[in-house]
Design a protein around this motif. Structure first.
Motif, PDB file in Angstrom:
ATOM      1  N   PHE A 102       0.829  -1.209   0.000  1.00 30.25           N
ATOM      2  CA  PHE A 102       0.000   0.000   0.000  1.00 30.25           C
ATOM      3  C   PHE A 102       0.863   1.258   0.000  1.00 30.25           C
ATOM      4  CE2 PHE A 102      -2.354   3.243   2.453  1.00 30.25           C
ATOM      5  CZ  PHE A 102      -3.446   3.413   1.607  1.00 30.25           C
ATOM      6  N   PHE A 103       1.848   1.307   0.889  1.00 29.69           N
ATOM      7  CA  PHE A 103       2.679   2.509   0.972  1.00 29.69           C
ATOM      8  C   PHE A 103       3.686   2.594  -0.168  1.00 29.69           C
ATOM      9  CE2 PHE A 103       1.107   2.578   5.358  1.00 29.69           C
ATOM     10  CZ  PHE A 103       0.593   3.868   5.339  1.00 29.69           C
ATOM     11  N   TRP A 104       4.054   1.470  -0.759  1.00 26.27           N
ATOM     12  CA  TRP A 104       4.909   1.516  -1.938  1.00 26.27           C
ATOM     13  C   TRP A 104       4.174   2.184  -3.099  1.00 26.27           C
ATOM     14  CZ3 TRP A 104       4.749  -1.317  -6.686  1.00 26.27           C
ATOM     15  CH2 TRP A 104       5.890  -1.153  -7.473  1.00 26.27           C
ATOM     16  N   ILE A 105       2.917   1.791  -3.300  1.00 28.36           N
ATOM     17  CA  ILE A 105       2.121   2.387  -4.378  1.00 28.36           C
ATOM     18  C   ILE A 105       1.901   3.875  -4.124  1.00 28.36           C
ATOM     19  CG2 ILE A 105      -0.187   2.414  -5.444  1.00 28.36           C
ATOM     20  CD1 ILE A 105      -0.186  -0.674  -5.085  1.00 28.36           C
ATOM     21  N   LEU A 106       1.541   4.235  -2.881  1.00 24.49           N
ATOM     22  CA  LEU A 106       1.333   5.658  -2.585  1.00 24.49           C
ATOM     23  C   LEU A 106       2.623   6.463  -2.709  1.00 24.49           C
ATOM     24  CD1 LEU A 106      -1.191   5.678   0.391  1.00 24.49           C
ATOM     25  CD2 LEU A 106      -1.576   6.323  -1.982  1.00 24.49           C
ATOM     26  N   THR A 107       3.740   5.881  -2.319  1.00 20.70           N
ATOM     27  CA  THR A 107       5.017   6.582  -2.465  1.00 20.70           C
ATOM     28  C   THR A 107       5.319   6.835  -3.932  1.00 20.70           C
ATOM     29  OG1 THR A 107       5.892   5.660  -0.419  1.00 20.70           O
ATOM     30  CG2 THR A 107       7.502   6.458  -2.003  1.00 20.70           C
ATOM     31  N   LEU A 134       3.122   7.208  -6.275  1.00 19.26           N
ATOM     32  CA  LEU A 134       2.207   8.270  -6.724  1.00 19.26           C
ATOM     33  C   LEU A 134       2.690   9.649  -6.280  1.00 19.26           C
ATOM     34  CD1 LEU A 134      -1.278   6.592  -6.166  1.00 19.26           C
ATOM     35  CD2 LEU A 134      -0.124   7.055  -8.329  1.00 19.26           C
ATOM     36  N   PHE A 135       3.125   9.760  -5.024  1.00 15.75           N
ATOM     37  CA  PHE A 135       3.671  11.036  -4.550  1.00 15.75           C
ATOM     38  C   PHE A 135       4.950  11.395  -5.310  1.00 15.75           C
ATOM     39  CE2 PHE A 135       1.163  10.674  -0.531  1.00 15.75           C
ATOM     40  CZ  PHE A 135       0.576  11.927  -0.600  1.00 15.75           C
ATOM     41  N   TYR A 172       1.063  11.773   5.600  1.00 14.99           N
ATOM     42  CA  TYR A 172       1.337  10.507   4.919  1.00 14.99           C
ATOM     43  C   TYR A 172       2.566   9.818   5.512  1.00 14.99           C
ATOM     44  CZ  TYR A 172       3.305   7.453   1.393  1.00 14.99           C
ATOM     45  OH  TYR A 172       3.878   6.389   0.755  1.00 14.99           O
ATOM     46  N   THR A 182       4.029  12.677  -8.633  1.00 17.66           N
ATOM     47  CA  THR A 182       3.388  13.983  -8.457  1.00 17.66           C
ATOM     48  C   THR A 182       4.428  15.081  -8.319  1.00 17.66           C
ATOM     49  OG1 THR A 182       1.450  12.998  -7.416  1.00 17.66           O
ATOM     50  CG2 THR A 182       1.851  15.327  -6.976  1.00 17.66           C
ATOM     51  N   TYR A 234      10.932   6.449   6.539  1.00 13.74           N
ATOM     52  CA  TYR A 234       9.673   7.197   6.626  1.00 13.74           C
ATOM     53  C   TYR A 234       9.692   8.135   7.833  1.00 13.74           C
ATOM     54  CZ  TYR A 234       7.044   4.898   2.902  1.00 13.74           C
ATOM     55  OH  TYR A 234       6.587   4.473   1.680  1.00 13.74           O
ATOM     56  N   ALA A 239       2.646   6.316   7.595  1.00 13.25           N
ATOM     57  CA  ALA A 239       3.470   5.224   7.075  1.00 13.25           C
ATOM     58  C   ALA A 239       4.457   4.745   8.132  1.00 13.25           C
ATOM     59  CB  ALA A 239       4.217   5.673   5.817  1.00 13.25           C
TER      60      ALA A 239
END
Length: 196
Positions: free
Chosen positions: A65-70, A72-73, A97, A76, A169, A101
């Motif tokens: 989950f946090f790999w995917i969000l990282t 994306l950030f 975030y 961005t 993190y 994490a």
């Protein structure tokens, strides 16, 4: 956005462009480290029998989950999309975030380390999980008749990388907090002084 390292000024209507200075900033470096370590964690967890143990499943969920969000950030900030969505308080979002994490990686690490149960349904499985909660892999291989040294090292590695990722993190949370609060600069140094 002046508080974020590698902050840039792009107009909201301009097309997305790569920001090379972001990669050299502390924020960019930490996000790269988070992405690489997160990838290592979830790929090592995926190589285990995580579906048999809820603790490993939790580590898998947190890391993926946090790999995917990282990612994306990272995209961005790399494409300067944060400048297009200027109404979002990006320093605050990034700080929250990173703090979440850090806490969830801590719970995943502690949960996995505490998951050793002597009433496990297979002796070799118990030895693998026991080896995951100690600092060396030798104890897990020496005890059981069906222990798999390669798997034991995989479990040890994903726990090690989960702990390192949690620390990264945490460091990102510290830098995000400083950027959100504007620490590192004050009003006197950020004012334009025109005496002419």
């Amino acid at each position: 956005m002046a508080g974020l390292p590698g902050a840039r000024s792009a107009s909201p209507g301009s097309p997305a462009a790569l920001d090379g200075s972001f990669l050299l900033s502390p924020l960019g470096g930490l996000m790269c480290a988070q992405a690489v370590l997160g990838l290592l964690v979830w790929s090592l967890v995926a190589a285990t029998t995580y579906h048999l143990h809820a603790a490993y499943g939790w580590v898998m969920f947190v890391s993926l989950f946090f790999w995917i969000l990282t990612l994306l950030f990272f995209v961005t900030y790399l494409l300067q999309l944060d400048q297009k969505f200027y109404m979002v308080p990006w320093p605050l979002v990034l700080m929250i975030y990173n703090a979440v994490a850090t806490v969830l990686y801590l719970t995943a690490f502690v949960t996995c380390a505490a998951a050793v149960q002597p009433t496990s349904w297979r002796q070799w499985d118990y030895n693998r999980r026991a080896a995951a909660s100690v600092s060396t892999g030798g104890q897990g291989r020496a005890r059981g008749l069906g222990s798999h040294p390669g798997h034991t090292w995989g479990v040890l590695l994903f726990q090690f990388f989960a702990a390192v990722t949690m620390i990264i993190y945490g460091v990102s949370t510290f830098f995000s907090f400083r950027a959100w609060k504007g620490l590192g600069s004050n009003a006197a140094t950020s004012q334009v002084s025109d005496h002419a």
